[in-house]
Design a protein around this motif. Structure first.
Motif, PDB file in Angstrom:
ATOM      1  N   ASN A 156       4.927   6.088   4.824  1.00  0.00           N
ATOM      2  CA  ASN A 156       4.315   4.987   4.095  1.00  0.00           C
ATOM      3  C   ASN A 156       3.849   5.478   2.727  1.00  0.00           C
ATOM      4  O   ASN A 156       3.341   6.582   2.595  1.00  0.00           O
ATOM      5  N   VAL A 157       4.015   4.637   1.725  1.00  0.00           N
ATOM      6  CA  VAL A 157       3.546   4.941   0.381  1.00  0.00           C
ATOM      7  C   VAL A 157       2.299   4.103   0.122  1.00  0.00           C
ATOM      8  O   VAL A 157       2.274   2.908   0.397  1.00  0.00           O
ATOM      9  N   LYS A 158       1.256   4.756  -0.396  1.00  0.00           N
ATOM     10  CA  LYS A 158       0.014   4.069  -0.734  1.00  0.00           C
ATOM     11  C   LYS A 158      -0.297   4.325  -2.198  1.00  0.00           C
ATOM     12  O   LYS A 158      -0.117   5.433  -2.693  1.00  0.00           O
ATOM     13  N   THR A 159      -0.794   3.297  -2.874  1.00  0.00           N
ATOM     14  CA  THR A 159      -1.075   3.383  -4.301  1.00  0.00           C
ATOM     15  C   THR A 159      -2.565   3.206  -4.578  1.00  0.00           C
ATOM     16  O   THR A 159      -3.305   2.701  -3.727  1.00  0.00           O
ATOM     17  N   MET A 160      -2.976   3.581  -5.771  1.00  0.00           N
ATOM     18  CA  MET A 160      -4.374   3.371  -6.154  1.00  0.00           C
ATOM     19  C   MET A 160      -4.701   1.886  -6.270  1.00  0.00           C
ATOM     20  O   MET A 160      -5.816   1.477  -6.000  1.00  0.00           O
ATOM     21  N   TYR A 161      -3.734   1.083  -6.667  1.00  0.00           N
ATOM     22  CA  TYR A 161      -3.970  -0.362  -6.735  1.00  0.00           C
ATOM     23  C   TYR A 161      -3.982  -1.005  -5.350  1.00  0.00           C
ATOM     24  O   TYR A 161      -4.427  -2.134  -5.195  1.00  0.00           O
ATOM     25  N   ARG A 162      -3.470  -0.284  -4.357  1.00  0.00           N
ATOM     26  CA  ARG A 162      -3.363  -0.777  -2.969  1.00  0.00           C
ATOM     27  C   ARG A 162      -2.602  -2.104  -2.894  1.00  0.00           C
ATOM     28  O   ARG A 162      -2.921  -2.981  -2.095  1.00  0.00           O
ATOM     29  N   ASP A 163      -1.574  -2.232  -3.740  1.00  0.00           N
ATOM     30  CA  ASP A 163      -0.728  -3.428  -3.720  1.00  0.00           C
ATOM     31  C   ASP A 163      -0.033  -3.621  -2.381  1.00  0.00           C
ATOM     32  O   ASP A 163       0.312  -4.738  -2.004  1.00  0.00           O
ATOM     33  N   GLU A 164       0.176  -2.533  -1.653  1.00  0.00           N
ATOM     34  CA  GLU A 164       0.859  -2.606  -0.361  1.00  0.00           C
ATOM     35  C   GLU A 164      -0.037  -3.210   0.729  1.00  0.00           C
ATOM     36  O   GLU A 164       0.434  -3.548   1.808  1.00  0.00           O
ATOM     37  N   TRP A 165      -1.304  -3.366   0.443  1.00  0.00           N
ATOM     38  CA  TRP A 165      -2.238  -3.868   1.442  1.00  0.00           C
ATOM     39  C   TRP A 165      -2.482  -5.353   1.195  1.00  0.00           C
ATOM     40  O   TRP A 165      -3.286  -5.733   0.356  1.00  0.00           O
ATOM     41  N   THR A 166      -1.815  -6.184   1.944  1.00  0.00           N
ATOM     42  CA  THR A 166      -1.856  -7.630   1.728  1.00  0.00           C
ATOM     43  C   THR A 166      -3.176  -8.264   2.145  1.00  0.00           C
ATOM     44  O   THR A 166      -3.439  -9.415   1.800  1.00  0.00           O
ATOM     45  N   ARG A 167      -4.005  -7.531   2.859  1.00  0.00           N
ATOM     46  CA  ARG A 167      -5.325  -8.037   3.256  1.00  0.00           C
ATOM     47  C   ARG A 167      -6.204  -8.313   2.032  1.00  0.00           C
ATOM     48  O   ARG A 167      -7.020  -9.222   2.030  1.00  0.00           O
ATOM     49  N   ILE A 168      -6.025  -7.494   0.979  1.00  0.00           N
ATOM     50  CA  ILE A 168      -6.814  -7.663  -0.239  1.00  0.00           C
ATOM     51  C   ILE A 168      -6.108  -8.677  -1.127  1.00  0.00           C
ATOM     52  O   ILE A 168      -5.033  -8.423  -1.647  1.00  0.00           O
ATOM     53  N   LEU A 169      -6.739  -9.832  -1.299  1.00  0.00           N
ATOM     54  CA  LEU A 169      -6.139 -10.914  -2.082  1.00  0.00           C
ATOM     55  C   LEU A 169      -6.480 -10.829  -3.563  1.00  0.00           C
ATOM     56  O   LEU A 169      -5.671 -11.187  -4.411  1.00  0.00           O
ATOM     57  N   GLU A 170      -7.691 -10.383  -3.879  1.00  0.00           N
ATOM     58  CA  GLU A 170      -8.104 -10.208  -5.270  1.00  0.00           C
ATOM     59  C   GLU A 170      -8.918  -8.936  -5.368  1.00  0.00           C
ATOM     60  O   GLU A 170      -9.716  -8.624  -4.480  1.00  0.00           O
ATOM     61  N   LYS A 171      -8.697  -8.229  -6.484  1.00  0.00           N
ATOM     62  CA  LYS A 171      -9.401  -6.971  -6.701  1.00  0.00           C
ATOM     63  C   LYS A 171      -9.444  -6.652  -8.182  1.00  0.00           C
ATOM     64  O   LYS A 171      -8.696  -7.221  -8.967  1.00  0.00           O
ATOM     65  N   LYS A 172     -10.325  -5.752  -8.539  1.00  0.00           N
ATOM     66  CA  LYS A 172     -10.365  -5.201  -9.888  1.00  0.00           C
ATOM     67  C   LYS A 172     -10.208  -3.695  -9.730  1.00  0.00           C
ATOM     68  O   LYS A 172     -10.868  -3.086  -8.889  1.00  0.00           O
ATOM     69  N   VAL A 173      -9.307  -3.106 -10.536  1.00  0.00           N
ATOM     70  CA  VAL A 173      -9.028  -1.675 -10.426  1.00  0.00           C
ATOM     71  C   VAL A 173      -9.095  -1.030 -11.803  1.00  0.00           C
ATOM     72  O   VAL A 173      -8.503  -1.531 -12.758  1.00  0.00           O
ATOM     73  N   ILE A 174      -9.815   0.070 -11.887  1.00  0.00           N
ATOM     74  CA  ILE A 174      -9.874   0.884 -13.095  1.00  0.00           C
ATOM     75  C   ILE A 174      -9.406   2.283 -12.720  1.00  0.00           C
ATOM     76  O   ILE A 174      -9.914   2.865 -11.760  1.00  0.00           O
TER      77      ILE A 174
END
Length: 164
Positions: free
Chosen positions: A2-20
């Motif tokens: 599995n590939v995981k990113t800092m934006y966590r785009d692969e995690w569909t549970r998170i609908l809205e987020k702010k990332v720096i």
């Protein structure tokens, strides 16, 4: 893997987020760190074992992620709605790709967590299963175990300092 990113785009549970995401230097080590602020989720996520369950994803939670350039682990410190830390989670990786705009890692299944006063080793069975199923090589398996053992020993002996 599995590939995981800092934006966590692969995690569909998170609908809205702010990332720096920012570059950082710690001693002679370089890497990237990010602050992910969860603004909307499909539903909260609870994880744990028979001893303790914690809510790791909820509106208002923040995750501070740290990835070293040449590291084989990825640290996520989790904070609740009041910005109080409640868990540090460490993914063992097949190397961190910090040169990307959205840094990422390939998950090597083995994880560690500092939760309360406990240091936990997690999912070693998943690492062994990945080797049996040829999802990873023998070299990746052995490196992950060796790096993981060093990290686990460090966390057990320095959990308070690491938390700080």
């Amino acid at each position: 893997m599995n590939v995981k990113t800092m934006y966590r785009d692969e995690w569909t549970r998170i609908l809205e987020k702010k990332v720096i995401i920012k570059e950082f230097t710690y001693g002679d080590q370089k890497g990237k760190m990010s602050l992910l602020k969860i603004q909307k989720v499909t539903e909260p996520l609870w994880v744990g074992d028979d001893v303790k369950k914690i809510k790791i994803a909820e509106v208002g939670h923040s995750w501070l992620q740290i990835a070293l350039e040449n590291g084989f682990f990825w640290v996520t410190a989790m904070f609740d709605e009041e910005d109080k830390p409640f868990e540090i989670y460490v993914d063992m990786t097949n190397g961190n790709h910090t040169e990307e705009e959205n840094p990422y890692f390939e998950d090597m299944y083995l994880d560690y967590a500092i939760s309360g006063d406990r240091v936990l080793e997690l999912d070693k069975d998943e690492l062994e299963e990945a080797l049996r199923e040829d999802k990873i090589t023998k070299e990746q398996y052995e490196r992950t175990l060796a790096e993981g053992e060093k990290l686990y020993t460090y966390l057990k002996n320095n959990k308070d300092e690491f938390r700080e």
